[in-house]
Design a protein around this motif. Structure first.
Motif, PDB file in Angstrom:
ATOM      1  N   ARG A 442       0.895  -1.235   0.299  1.00  0.00           N
ATOM      2  CA  ARG A 442      -0.025  -0.093  -0.633  1.00  0.00           C
ATOM      3  C   ARG A 442       0.807   1.239   0.521  1.00  0.00           C
ATOM      4  N   CYS A 444       2.017   4.494  -0.875  1.00  0.00           N
ATOM      5  CA  CYS A 444       1.794   5.973  -1.956  1.00  0.00           C
ATOM      6  C   CYS A 444       2.176   6.481  -2.681  1.00  0.00           C
ATOM      7  N   PRO A 445       0.586   5.616  -3.984  1.00  0.00           N
ATOM      8  CA  PRO A 445       1.088   5.647  -5.184  1.00  0.00           C
ATOM      9  C   PRO A 445       1.284   6.962  -5.535  1.00  0.00           C
TER      10      PRO A 445
END
Ligand code: HEM
Length: 498
Positions: A442, A444-445
């Motif tokens: 997860r 952060c993109p």
């Protein structure tokens, strides 16, 4: 010794032997009992129902919330048990455990946010999805928002930041947080639906601000029938924002239907123009209209407050640390001299902003809006002799690690130079110690995008303006990190052209 005395001695020996055996038996049983009963990390669960929530909130309402964690870490160690927001929660200030939790996403833990937030964001918000849907949406987000190195995106950021600054009078007072929010909102809208800033984006933003307020309000039951409450208003605004996005998406779906025959062959090779196009073409167009609306809405939320608060706080720290501001200015002036005035920024320019990156790291460390992440154990988790039982809520506090004096000398002081020296922050251990964007599946993109936006913003600000704080303002940490007044500054334009 006579027979009576002998018998007495024998009885005494027998009693002592029996007592020893009993003691051994009790100790063994206790040990077995201890083995069987999972040992939760130590801590206190405070008052019934409320737990330690009020103590946590009152600590975070002060300019220095750290003692809440410091005291518990000193008493119980880096992983302790507390009771906050209605639930027993294991709180981690331990970098190794935090890293383990981030990596264990999926099999051992899952994201766990309050259901009131789920309602506002919709079921397709990335943090609420699970594999394999999560993987698919995460990689789509990365494709669209995670590549600021691509020239169209960088050029667009450059243009948008300048467009906002052009609206500032040569001498003006602006609330920096408001201006930063306009930039991040307009940028995300453009990436999602290719709409330029104008009346449509501004009216969407007004509704959207009310939606965001809902995250920090009390989610009364039946709130949708109580529009006068902040949460009720947020639900109403969610409908409006979703309606506006739905209209755009529906139109795009219709246009795509008409163009299908012509464009189909080229689609694989062509760069998609925005997120809606990515969604329309992903997996043979399997996303429903509602899925696309939810997903776009949640992406608007993810990058808006986080990036704009960081931009504002970075400027506040720089204003209060003149040596850092001078060094940052010098970096950008030298870069501009090398490339020539008024040239659009390129990826190589961004890569050469070394001190700017130190400033961004240090701002993320001291005042990140995301102070940590919530997880729920999917299975019993064992760590340092403790067992965190399946179903238990866990909070991995990044802030507690980032503000720990052991790895970070004078941790509570803004010191961008600490990132310059080649020390342990740069190596593998450093990866555990600095996690402002989370980690694992997860991660952060938008982390690179956020850094680029802040860098471009700082570049144009220092090159084009000088400023001073217009009034006293201070950092607040509840309900999230921000400044009390949105950091009003008095600006003076340095050069004629902006
Ligand atoms: C300073 C700016 C930012 C910070 C500090 C930040 C921080 C974070 C953190 C800590 C997470 C992990 C949450 C978790 O594990 O539960 C996250 C996830 C996420 N962020 Fe960011 N973020 C920032 C900017 C952005 C931007 C600009 C975007 C995109 C527009 C974005 C989109 C997302 C998304 C979609 C997720 C969910 C990822 C997933 O669950 O797979 N963020 N962010």
């Amino acid at each position: 010794m006579d027979a009576g005395a002998l018998q007495l001695a024998a009885t005494a020996v027998a009693i002592v032997a029996v007592a020893l055996v009993c003691r051994w038996f009790l100790v063994a049983c206790a040990a077995r009992g201890r083995k069987q009963r999972p040992r939760l990390p130590p801590g206190s669960t405070g008052l019934p129902l409320i737990g330690e929530t009020l103590r946590l909130i009152s600590a975070y309402k002060t300019p220095d919330p750290e003692p809440f964690i410091d005291e518990r870490v000193a008493r119980h160690g880096g992983v302790f048990t507390t009771h906050i927001f209605g639930e027993r929660t294991v709180f981690s200030a331990d970098p190794a455990f935090n890293r383990l939790l981030l990596a264990a996403e999926g099999p051992a833990v899952n994201c766990s946010y309050p259901s009131s937030i789920n309602t506002l964001l919709g079921a397709r918000f990335l943090v609420l999805t699970r594999a394999p849907a999560h993987k698919r949406l995460h990689s789509l987000t990365l494709t669209r928002l995670g590549r600021p190195a691509s020239q169209p995106l960088l050029a667009h950021i450059d243009r948008l930041v300048l467009a906002t600054m052009r609206q500032w009078e040569p001498t003006a007072t602006v609330r920096l947080l408001d201006e930063a929010k306009k930039i991040t909102f307009n940028l995300t809208v453009k990436q999602l639906v290719s709409i330029e800033p104008g009346p449509w984006t501004e009216s969407l933003r007004c509704e959207y601000v009310k939606l965001i307020d809902g995250f920090f309000s009390i989610p009364f039951p039946f709130a949708s029938f109580l529009p006068f409450t902040t949460y009720g208003q947020a639900l109403k605004s969610r409908k409006k924002v979703a309606g506006a996005l739905r209209e755009v998406i529906r139109r795009r779906m219709e246009e795509r239907g008409e163009e299908n025959g012509v464009k189909e062959e080229m689609d694989g090779k062509r760069e998609k123009k925005d997120m809606v196009e990515e969604l329309l073409e992903a997996d043979g167009g399997s996303f429903s209209e509602e899925e696309m609306v939810d997903f776009c809405l949640s992406l608007l939320v993810a990058g808006y407050e986080t990036t704009s608060v960081l931009m504002t706080v970075a400027v506040k720290f720089l204003t209060e640390t003149p040596a850092a501001l001078a060094q940052l200015k010098e970096e950008h002036e030298n870069m501009t001299k090398m490339k020539g005035e008024n040239q659009p920024l390129e990826w190589s320019d961004y890569k050469s902003m070394n001190f700017t990156q130190c400033v961004i790291n240090e701002t993320l460390r001291v005042a990140n809006i995301i102070s940590g992440v919530f997880r729920r154990a999917n299975t019993d988790i064992h760590f340092k002799g403790y067992t965190i039982p399946k179903g238990c809520k866990i909070f991995a506090s990044f802030r507690a690690v980032h503000l720990n004096n052991e790895p970070y000398e004078n941790a509570r002081t803004f010191d961008p130079w600490r990132w310059q020296s080649n020390n342990k922050l740069q190596n593998e251990v450093g990866a555990n110690l600095f996690t402002p964007f989370g980690g694992g599946p997860r991660l952060c993109p938008g982390y690179e995008l956020a850094r680029v936006v802040i860098s471009v913003f700082l570049h144009h600000l220092v090159m084009r303006f000088s400023w001073e704080a217009a009034e006293e303002d201070r950092l607040l940490f509840f309900p999230t990190t921000r400044t009390l007044k949105g950091y009003p500054i008095n600006l003076t334009r340095r050069s004629k052209s902006v």
